[in-house]
Design a protein around this motif. Structure first.
Motif, PDB file in Angstrom:
ATOM      1  N   TYR A 197      -4.144  12.922   6.934  1.00 31.51           N
ATOM      2  CA  TYR A 197      -2.843  12.188   7.901  1.00 31.51           C
ATOM      3  C   TYR A 197      -3.004  10.913   8.163  1.00 31.51           C
ATOM      4  CZ  TYR A 197      -2.804  17.225   9.662  1.00 31.51           C
ATOM      5  OH  TYR A 197      -2.562  18.641   9.608  1.00 31.51           O
ATOM      6  N   ARG A 198      -3.670  10.419   7.038  1.00 30.30           N
ATOM      7  CA  ARG A 198      -3.688   8.619   7.110  1.00 30.30           C
ATOM      8  C   ARG A 198      -2.375   8.151   7.197  1.00 30.30           C
ATOM      9  NH1 ARG A 198      -7.149   4.977   2.982  1.00 30.30           N
ATOM     10  NH2 ARG A 198      -5.899   3.132   3.631  1.00 30.30           N
ATOM     11  N   ASP A 199      -1.554   8.603   6.619  1.00 31.49           N
ATOM     12  CA  ASP A 199      -0.113   7.838   6.256  1.00 31.49           C
ATOM     13  C   ASP A 199       0.600   8.275   7.830  1.00 31.49           C
ATOM     14  OD1 ASP A 199      -0.375   6.621   4.140  1.00 31.49           O
ATOM     15  OD2 ASP A 199       0.383   8.260   2.806  1.00 31.49           O
ATOM     16  N   ALA A 200       0.397   9.564   8.253  1.00 32.21           N
ATOM     17  CA  ALA A 200       1.073  10.008   9.379  1.00 32.21           C
ATOM     18  C   ALA A 200       0.780   9.061  10.741  1.00 32.21           C
ATOM     19  CB  ALA A 200       0.889  11.478   9.943  1.00 32.21           C
TER      20      ALA A 200
ATOM     21  N   LYS B 256       5.695   1.574   6.678  1.00 31.09           N
ATOM     22  CA  LYS B 256       4.590   1.131   7.805  1.00 31.09           C
ATOM     23  C   LYS B 256       4.863  -0.079   8.240  1.00 31.09           C
ATOM     24  CE  LYS B 256       0.933   4.322   5.849  1.00 31.09           C
ATOM     25  NZ  LYS B 256      -0.248   4.161   5.101  1.00 31.09           N
TER      26      LYS B 256
ATOM     27  N   TYR C 159      -0.453  -5.590   6.093  1.00 28.62           N
ATOM     28  CA  TYR C 159       0.584  -5.296   6.795  1.00 28.62           C
ATOM     29  C   TYR C 159       1.244  -6.327   7.714  1.00 28.62           C
ATOM     30  CZ  TYR C 159      -0.620  -0.300   6.180  1.00 28.62           C
ATOM     31  OH  TYR C 159      -1.366   0.864   5.520  1.00 28.62           O
TER      32      TYR C 159
ATOM     33  N   TRP D  39      -1.331  -6.196  -2.496  1.00 36.25           N
ATOM     34  CA  TRP D  39      -1.396  -4.684  -2.374  1.00 36.25           C
ATOM     35  C   TRP D  39      -1.779  -4.210  -3.772  1.00 36.25           C
ATOM     36  CZ3 TRP D  39      -0.554  -1.738   1.771  1.00 36.25           C
ATOM     37  CH2 TRP D  39      -0.312  -0.376   1.530  1.00 36.25           C
TER      38      TRP D  39
ATOM     39  N   ALA E 192       0.609   5.956  11.351  1.00 35.19           N
ATOM     40  CA  ALA E 192       1.641   4.664  11.577  1.00 35.19           C
ATOM     41  C   ALA E 192       2.739   5.539  12.609  1.00 35.19           C
ATOM     42  CB  ALA E 192       2.095   4.401  10.535  1.00 35.19           C
TER      43      ALA E 192
ATOM     44  N   GLU F 242      -5.631   3.063  11.151  1.00 36.01           N
ATOM     45  CA  GLU F 242      -5.621   3.903  10.116  1.00 36.01           C
ATOM     46  C   GLU F 242      -6.789   3.750   9.568  1.00 36.01           C
ATOM     47  OE1 GLU F 242      -2.332   2.756   7.410  1.00 36.01           O
ATOM     48  OE2 GLU F 242      -3.400   3.465   5.782  1.00 36.01           O
TER      49      GLU F 242
ATOM     50  N   MET G  58       6.208   3.330   0.974  1.00 34.21           N
ATOM     51  CA  MET G  58       5.073   3.505   1.825  1.00 34.21           C
ATOM     52  C   MET G  58       4.733   2.148   2.812  1.00 34.21           C
ATOM     53  SD  MET G  58       4.305   5.646   3.988  1.00 34.21           S
ATOM     54  CE  MET G  58       4.406   7.590   3.481  1.00 34.21           C
ATOM     55  N   PRO G  59       4.195   1.108   1.962  1.00 37.85           N
ATOM     56  CA  PRO G  59       3.883  -0.025   2.993  1.00 37.85           C
ATOM     57  C   PRO G  59       5.072  -0.529   3.628  1.00 37.85           C
ATOM     58  CG  PRO G  59       3.455  -0.519   0.427  1.00 37.85           C
ATOM     59  CD  PRO G  59       3.934   1.049   0.702  1.00 37.85           C
TER      60      PRO G  59
END
Ligand SMILES: Nc1ncnc2c1ncn2[C@@H]1O[C@H](COP(=O)(O)OP(=O)(O)O)[C@@H](O)[C@H]1O
Ligand SMILES: [Mg+2]
Lengths: 234, 297
Positions: free
Chosen positions: B268-271, B228, B20, B210, B273, B255, B224-225
């Motif tokens: 909710y992992r992506d949430a 984030k 990231y 990635w 961020a 995360e 998505m990356p």
């Protein structure tokens, strides 16, 4: 050395510089005086191609009207912009190094750094400090020093005394004289007409984008209109 | 949770965080210099992965050579995007450039769908990245170690360039005052290209790593990356390079640890961020390391 012909600058509907002509002979100090908003800064910025303009500008016989700013600097014209504009979150040392950005002769750059430090010992003491921490007067000195690092043939100064205490103004002008004595031709813009006229070989008075008076510094110091309008005489 | 397991999660978190960080730097550098959120940055990640995919698959290049070629091409794409879509708008209102950036992003994604096809493709993972290392009960893939190492080297290199080279000084000067930078004789357009180039190179390396980590690629993997890492840059303080790194690590670690400690929330992992973003912006609108800067006029 610098010949400006029929220079015009427009900002949208505002015609800020209206077809002015002037010359800066090699080895001289020429000043452009005028009230706030007369078009002084616009003229300088136009010479450097920082703003759009029409007209002709020649430097040492070469047409530079269409040359990008960075190449104009390489040819030997350096401008100290109004309000000093030092890079406040770079150190003093870094500001000076950037002044020499166009130069490849690294050895001489080092020597010139010493030369600048000898003119402005205060800068040497604060070499590693951020430029933003300097006082207004010191920032003006840094702006001058930074300009000298490019080893200009022609130095253009936009109101170097602006916002400085009278004692510092005198310092700035004595430095300008010193730089001139070192062989640099100077185009000086000022609202502080008295000081500028005193050191100028030749002067132009700019009013709302037009040159209304010309003459040697001495002549204009005695001119009635100048006395009234710019030197606060009644 | 055993100490060993915790360490495993920690390493995973650092690994993801460094990825990231690598990508977030591109956002922050470009913003620092032209005050633009380069929405196409995420799609650069996708392109880098596809360049490697085709290099290996179609041109039978060795994977490392494919990676080098991919990085070079990605740098080129980054520079061309700036010249074609942003430079002509440099004097235009900020919103126009932003819309242009969104346009470039949509263009790249849809071009990807047309040219590469919408179906996910298997990305080749060389055996050296597949090894598993066991250190007293903690098992980590070799990729999990290689990613942070490569990232660290690049991040240190980046910081060195920005802080200790004349080009870096010129970048910092341009980011604060372009006109005055020009008066120093700095080729501002060149510096901007260089910035986009470096940002793209870092994103390319990030994108390739990635794809090695999640070896299924499709034209939308960059979104998505990309999002984030944009958040990471904002959380750290947009325009601030150490901030982007900090934001990246914070998001990556957070995360992974969220999923590790509260597996019930793994959906909710992506949430995560976005939650971090909202929280940080509520308490420090300029981001963790961001300074209060007046809008540039
Ligand atoms: N960037 C700009 N946009 C629009 N008008 C400008 C701009 N810069 C200067 N002007 C206008 O042009 C005129 C001349 O300004 P300037 O050259 O800065 O004068 P001076 O330096 O003599 O004070 C003024 O009327 C000013 O308001
Ligand atoms: Mg002015």
């Amino acid at each position: 050395m610098l010949e400006v012909k029929n220079l015009n600058v427009r900002y949208g509907g505002i015609h800020a510089v209206r077809g002015i002509d002037f010359n800066v002979p090699e080895g001289s100090i020429v000043t452009l005086i005028g009230a706030n908003g007369a078009g002084k800064s616009s003229s300088l910025r136009a010479i450097c191609n920082l703003v759009k303009k029409t007209g002709n500008v020649a430097f040492m016989g070469q047409d530079i009207s269409k040359i990008p700013t960075k190449d104009i600097v390489k040819m030997g014209i350096t401008m100290v912009p109004e309000g000093r504009r030092v890079f406040s979150d770079l150190t003093i040392y870094e500001n000076l190094i950037l002044g020499a950005y166009t130069r490849k002769d690294k050895e001489n750059v080092k020597k010139d750094m010493e030369w600048v430090y000898s003119i402005f010992p205060r800068l040497k003491e604060r070499e590693t400090q951020m430029a933003g921490t300097l006082s207004g007067g010191e920032q003006q000195m840094l702006a001058l020093g930074r300009a000298l690092m490019s080893r200009p043939k022609l130095l253009m100064l936009d109101e170097p005394s602006l916002g400085l205490a009278p004692i510092l103004v005198r310092d700035v002008f004595s430095v300008i004289k010193k730089i001139h004595d070192d062989g640099v031709t100077i185009l000086l813009i000022e609202q502080n007409a008295r000081m500028a006229l005193k050191i100028a070989d030749y002067a132009y008075v700019l009013e709302t984008g037009t040159i209304t008076l010309t003459g040697t510094g001495e002549e204009l110091l005695k001119n009635d209109k100048v006395l009234k309008a710019y030197l606060g005489a009644v | 949770m055993t100490v060993g397991l915790f360490f495993q999660h920690l390493v995973n978190g650092i690994s993801l965080g460094s990825l990231y960080a690598l990508i977030a730097i591109g956002y922050t550098m470009v913003y620092g210099i032209v005050r633009l959120i380069n929405f196409a940055h995420g799609d650069i990640i996708m392109l880098a992965a596809y360049f490697v995919f085709f290099g290996v698959g179609m041109f039978s290049l060795p994977w490392w050579l494919a990676a080098v070629v991919s990085i070079a091409l990605t740098v080129l794409v980054g520079i061309v995007i700036e010249k074609a879509a942003y430079k002509p708008l440099r004097e235009a209102p900020r919103i126009s450039v932003l819309i242009s950036a969104i346009g470039v992003s949509f263009f790249l994604e849809n071009m990807g769908l047309v040219v590469f096809g919408g179906r996910a493709k298997a990305f080749y993972v060389p055996p050296i990245f597949k090894g598993v290392i066991n250190i007293s009960g903690v098992s980590i893939t070799s990729l999990g170690i290689i990613i942070p190492i490569i990232s660290a080297i690049l991040l240190i290199g980046m910081v060195y360039i920005v802080n200790h080279t004349v080009t870096g000084m010129a970048m910092r000067a341009c980011s604060k005052d372009m006109d005055t930078a020009k008066l120093m004789g700095i080729d501002v357009d060149g510096i901007i290209s260089f910035t986009f180039g470096i940002g793209s190179a870092l994103a390319a390396v990030g994108g390739i790593m990635w794809a090695l980590k999640y070896p299924q690629i499709h034209p939308l993997i960059g979104i998505m990356p990309g999002l984030k890492c944009f958040i990471a840059a904002v959380v750290g303080g947009i325009g601030n390079i150490p901030g982007a790194m900090l934001g990246g690590f914070l998001l990556g670690l957070g995360e992974i640890l969220l999923v590790a400690f509260l597996p019930g929330l793994s959906g909710y992992r992506d949430a995560f961020a976005f939650i971090i973003l909202i929280v940080i912006l509520l308490f420090k609108p300029t981001g963790i390391l961001g300074e209060k800067v007046a809008e540039k006029v």
